[in-house]
Design an enzyme around this catalytic site. Sequence first.
Site, PDB file in Angstrom:
ATOM      1  N   HIS A  26      67.269  -1.717  28.859  1.00 49.23           N
ATOM      2  CA  HIS A  26      67.477  -2.985  28.171  1.00 49.23           C
ATOM      3  C   HIS A  26      66.134  -3.599  27.819  1.00 49.23           C
ATOM      4  CE1 HIS A  26      71.651  -3.489  29.883  1.00 49.23           C
ATOM      5  NE2 HIS A  26      71.133  -2.739  30.842  1.00 49.23           N
ATOM      6  N   TYR A  27      66.137  -4.515  26.869  1.00 53.19           N
ATOM      7  CA  TYR A  27      65.058  -5.495  26.839  1.00 53.19           C
ATOM      8  C   TYR A  27      65.636  -6.837  27.254  1.00 53.19           C
ATOM      9  CZ  TYR A  27      66.238  -6.924  21.895  1.00 53.19           C
ATOM     10  OH  TYR A  27      66.825  -7.356  20.748  1.00 53.19           O
ATOM     11  N   THR A  28      64.750  -7.730  27.718  1.00 55.53           N
ATOM     12  CA  THR A  28      65.233  -9.005  28.240  1.00 55.53           C
ATOM     13  C   THR A  28      65.714  -9.938  27.134  1.00 55.53           C
ATOM     14  OG1 THR A  28      62.930  -9.746  28.241  1.00 55.53           O
ATOM     15  CG2 THR A  28      63.838  -8.944  30.332  1.00 55.53           C
ATOM     16  N   GLU A  91      65.689  -3.594  33.164  1.00 57.90           N
ATOM     17  CA  GLU A  91      65.352  -4.635  32.191  1.00 57.90           C
ATOM     18  C   GLU A  91      63.862  -4.561  31.892  1.00 57.90           C
ATOM     19  OE1 GLU A  91      66.883  -6.788  30.328  1.00 57.90           O
ATOM     20  OE2 GLU A  91      68.918  -6.910  31.158  1.00 57.90           O
ATOM     21  N   HIS A 133      71.115   0.171  25.961  1.00 57.03           N
ATOM     22  CA  HIS A 133      72.266  -0.738  26.048  1.00 57.03           C
ATOM     23  C   HIS A 133      73.071  -0.679  24.741  1.00 57.03           C
ATOM     24  CE1 HIS A 133      73.788  -4.998  27.368  1.00 57.03           C
ATOM     25  NE2 HIS A 133      74.673  -4.057  27.585  1.00 57.03           N
ATOM     26  N   ASP A 143      69.501  -3.784  22.071  1.00 56.13           N
ATOM     27  CA  ASP A 143      68.367  -3.463  22.946  1.00 56.13           C
ATOM     28  C   ASP A 143      68.456  -2.057  23.546  1.00 56.13           C
ATOM     29  OD1 ASP A 143      70.603  -4.637  24.447  1.00 56.13           O
ATOM     30  OD2 ASP A 143      69.299  -4.653  26.209  1.00 56.13           O
TER      31      ASP A 143
HETATM   32 ZN   LIG Z   1      70.836  -5.258  27.453  1.00 54.81          ZN
END
Ligand SMILES: [Zn+2]
Length: 260
Positions: A26-28, A91, A133, A143
């Site tokens: 993921h990215y935040t 993350e 994600h 993301d």
């Molecule tokens: Zn995500």
Amino acid sequence: MVAEVKPSPNYGERKDGRRPDMIVLHYTGMPGASAALELLCAPGSGVSAHYFVFEDGRIIQLVPENRRAWHAGASCWAGETDINSCSIGIEIANPGHDYGYPDFPKRQIAAVTALCRGIQTRNTIPPVRVLAHSDVAPARKQDPGEKFPWRTLHESGVGHWVKPAPIVEGGPLLALGDRGDDVTAIQEQLGEYGYAIPVSGNYDSVMHDVVAAFQRHFRPERVDGVGDASTRATLRDLLATRGRVKTISARARDLGRLAS
Ligand SMILES: [Zn+2]
């Protein structure tokens, strides 16, 4: 490798004792990394991840690997819908598409790669199950996005990747509103790879989102949700090669067999 443990209260038990065999990146998607980390650890926020990776490469563990963290939300891959029960979530601090989407720093990618390699030694994670994600929730999520260097990870033994087929201008295109056997064929192939997509023969908005997710991961040069020849060839290539790539643990078993 983990610099610090900052326990998050946001986790549960994996369903039926399911062991993790997937990594979801993921990215935040928030302007500041610290605020994102606070949210993932805040009681009542309903979100968490197993690991958090700062821009400078510092890794924080929030949830033990054997617990079920809350990072994937409504998701599906290869017919499985409880993605939180089967996966380890990472993350990666990056503000994301809504806040300028900066490049991922090299030190951060090196840390993510090393972290994934470590996870792969403790669990059996097939390369095809190191995912974005957006792969498991194409209609909702973008993301970690098309700037994430999947190729770099692959070159270090993390994830499945093939060199994308070149984009040829003026070639045949399938797009929103199209229907027929060619659309059916792509839907079947995307489904075979793992994407959740009904085989309807209609190039509908679901298909558009899935193709865009596929492009973000595997053909990032152009993310437009259009089924062009390059996208289709890259997908065929991935299907043809996915069985050949062994997990690190399978390689280790082979080496053990050779040695004994
Ligand atoms: Zn995500």
